[in-house]
Design a protein around this motif. Structure first.
Motif, PDB file in Angstrom:
ATOM      1  N   UNK A 116       0.841  -1.186   0.000  1.00 27.66           N
ATOM      2  CA  UNK A 116       0.000   0.000   0.000  1.00 27.66           C
ATOM      3  C   UNK A 116       0.886   1.250   0.000  1.00 27.66           C
ATOM      4  N   UNK A 117       0.537   2.192  -0.817  1.00 32.59           N
ATOM      5  CA  UNK A 117       1.293   3.440  -0.959  1.00 32.59           C
ATOM      6  C   UNK A 117       1.026   4.361   0.234  1.00 32.59           C
ATOM      7  N   UNK A 118       2.077   4.893   0.876  1.00 31.46           N
ATOM      8  CA  UNK A 118       1.858   5.841   1.986  1.00 31.46           C
ATOM      9  C   UNK A 118       1.148   7.105   1.482  1.00 31.46           C
ATOM     10  N   UNK A 119       0.324   7.693   2.353  1.00 33.31           N
ATOM     11  CA  UNK A 119      -0.307   8.973   2.018  1.00 33.31           C
ATOM     12  C   UNK A 119       0.695  10.115   2.147  1.00 33.31           C
ATOM     13  N   UNK A 120       1.576   9.992   3.152  1.00 30.81           N
ATOM     14  CA  UNK A 120       2.599  11.016   3.394  1.00 30.81           C
ATOM     15  C   UNK A 120       3.923  10.304   3.639  1.00 30.81           C
ATOM     16  N   UNK A 121       4.965  10.734   2.943  1.00 28.15           N
ATOM     17  CA  UNK A 121       6.313  10.220   3.157  1.00 28.15           C
ATOM     18  C   UNK A 121       7.229  11.405   3.423  1.00 28.15           C
ATOM     19  N   UNK A 122       7.892  11.368   4.572  1.00 29.05           N
ATOM     20  CA  UNK A 122       8.782  12.457   4.970  1.00 29.05           C
ATOM     21  C   UNK A 122      10.185  11.876   5.097  1.00 29.05           C
ATOM     22  N   UNK A 123      11.157  12.486   4.429  1.00 29.93           N
ATOM     23  CA  UNK A 123      12.539  12.014   4.456  1.00 29.93           C
ATOM     24  C   UNK A 123      13.498  13.176   4.727  1.00 29.93           C
ATOM     25  N   UNK A 124      14.157  13.107   5.860  1.00 32.71           N
ATOM     26  CA  UNK A 124      15.228  14.053   6.218  1.00 32.71           C
ATOM     27  C   UNK A 124      14.804  15.514   6.088  1.00 32.71           C
ATOM     28  N   UNK A 125      13.651  15.833   6.618  1.00 29.49           N
ATOM     29  CA  UNK A 125      13.144  17.209   6.538  1.00 29.49           C
ATOM     30  C   UNK A 125      13.705  18.040   7.692  1.00 29.49           C
ATOM     31  N   UNK A 140      11.819  23.316   2.974  1.00 25.52           N
ATOM     32  CA  UNK A 140      13.126  23.939   2.772  1.00 25.52           C
ATOM     33  C   UNK A 140      14.213  22.912   2.474  1.00 25.52           C
ATOM     34  N   UNK A 141      14.257  21.844   3.270  1.00 30.82           N
ATOM     35  CA  UNK A 141      15.287  20.808   3.092  1.00 30.82           C
ATOM     36  C   UNK A 141      14.671  19.441   3.277  1.00 30.82           C
ATOM     37  N   UNK A 142      15.043  18.517   2.421  1.00 32.85           N
ATOM     38  CA  UNK A 142      14.555  17.154   2.522  1.00 32.85           C
ATOM     39  C   UNK A 142      13.456  16.895   1.509  1.00 32.85           C
ATOM     40  N   UNK A 143      12.822  15.740   1.654  1.00 34.93           N
ATOM     41  CA  UNK A 143      11.759  15.327   0.748  1.00 34.93           C
ATOM     42  C   UNK A 143      10.476  15.117   1.536  1.00 34.93           C
ATOM     43  N   UNK A 144       9.395  15.666   1.018  1.00 35.82           N
ATOM     44  CA  UNK A 144       8.091  15.466   1.634  1.00 35.82           C
ATOM     45  C   UNK A 144       7.085  15.225   0.507  1.00 35.82           C
ATOM     46  N   UNK A 145       6.560  13.994   0.460  1.00 37.83           N
ATOM     47  CA  UNK A 145       5.561  13.627  -0.543  1.00 37.83           C
ATOM     48  C   UNK A 145       4.213  13.467   0.146  1.00 37.83           C
ATOM     49  N   UNK A 146       3.231  14.169  -0.343  1.00 36.93           N
ATOM     50  CA  UNK A 146       1.859  14.037   0.138  1.00 36.93           C
ATOM     51  C   UNK A 146       1.010  13.638  -1.055  1.00 36.93           C
ATOM     52  N   UNK A 147       0.284  12.526  -0.905  1.00 31.93           N
ATOM     53  CA  UNK A 147      -0.559  11.994  -1.979  1.00 31.93           C
ATOM     54  C   UNK A 147       0.243  11.824  -3.269  1.00 31.93           C
ATOM     55  N   UNK A 148       1.433  11.243  -3.129  1.00 30.94           N
ATOM     56  CA  UNK A 148       2.341  10.943  -4.244  1.00 30.94           C
ATOM     57  C   UNK A 148       2.877  12.173  -4.971  1.00 30.94           C
ATOM     58  N   UNK A 149       2.802  13.337  -4.345  1.00 29.49           N
ATOM     59  CA  UNK A 149       3.341  14.554  -4.948  1.00 29.49           C
ATOM     60  C   UNK A 149       4.497  15.072  -4.099  1.00 29.49           C
ATOM     61  N   UNK A 150       5.659  15.229  -4.700  1.00 30.76           N
ATOM     62  CA  UNK A 150       6.797  15.816  -4.008  1.00 30.76           C
ATOM     63  C   UNK A 150       6.497  17.294  -3.794  1.00 30.76           C
TER      64      UNK A 150
END
Length: 192
Positions: A1-10, A61-71
């Protein structure tokens, strides 16, 4: 299942120069569909900042944040607007317009759906206000409502379009412990 929100090194900062202060430090997590996540921490620890970043209301500002598959980092204003259309926000302050009734405040959220007819929109608003316990206050103005009732209008406004994600900032702050628990249970049941 695809995450709704993915946060990486923000990381996130406020201010500039010598006044620049880091508020988020290397935040990473994933939020799956159906999950209810509660952020806790002292005032000023970055909870609201993280919510506004995930909700496309603030720039990453820094890192990756995808919400609903949108960076969201470096996303266009059109992309950010499209993401926001799929999120229901419940703000710490109710942000109700005093000149509008409870129903009209909720109905403002339906304006994003151009295909929805005015009568159908009102019916949906009345139904969601009834679901949050405000059937007798549909035509009341905010000045006629208690703090808890205003918060219920804000919850109804967030839920009326059946968003894919609900972001709530201090959802139960205006409620006593029992009422707060009822609101969380109500939100959980309506989300299902």
């Amino acid at each position: 299942m695809q995450p709704l929100i993915t946060i990486r090194s923000v990381n996130h900062y406020f201010g500039s120069g010598q006044l620049r202060k880091q508020i988020l430090y290397d935040i990473s997590t994933e939020i799956q569909p159906g999950e209810i996540i509660i952020l806790t921490g002292p005032s000023g620890s970055g909870k609201t900042t993280l919510l506004t970043l995930a909700g496309a209301l603030r720039s990453v500002q820094e890192g990756s944040l995808c919400t609903l598959n949108q960076e969201l980092n470096n996303a266009s204003s059109d992309t950010l607007a499209q993401v926001r259309r799929n999120i229901g926000y419940i703000f710490q302050a109710h942000n109700l317009l005093d000149c509008l009734t409870a129903c009209q405040n909720v109905q403002m959220s339906t304006e994003l759906d151009r295909a929805l007819m005015k009568q159908e929109a009102r019916e949906k608003c009345v139904a969601i206000l009834s679901a949050v316990g405000l059937a007798n206050h549909v035509d009341s103005f905010p000045r006629q409502l208690s703090g808890g009732q205003k918060q219920r209008v804000a919850i109804a406004r967030a839920l009326v379009r059946q968003p894919k994600i609900i972001l709530a900032d201090e959802l139960t702050a205006v409620f006593d412990k029992k009422s707060g628990r009822e609101v969380v249970e109500l939100l959980h049941n309506l989300a299902k």
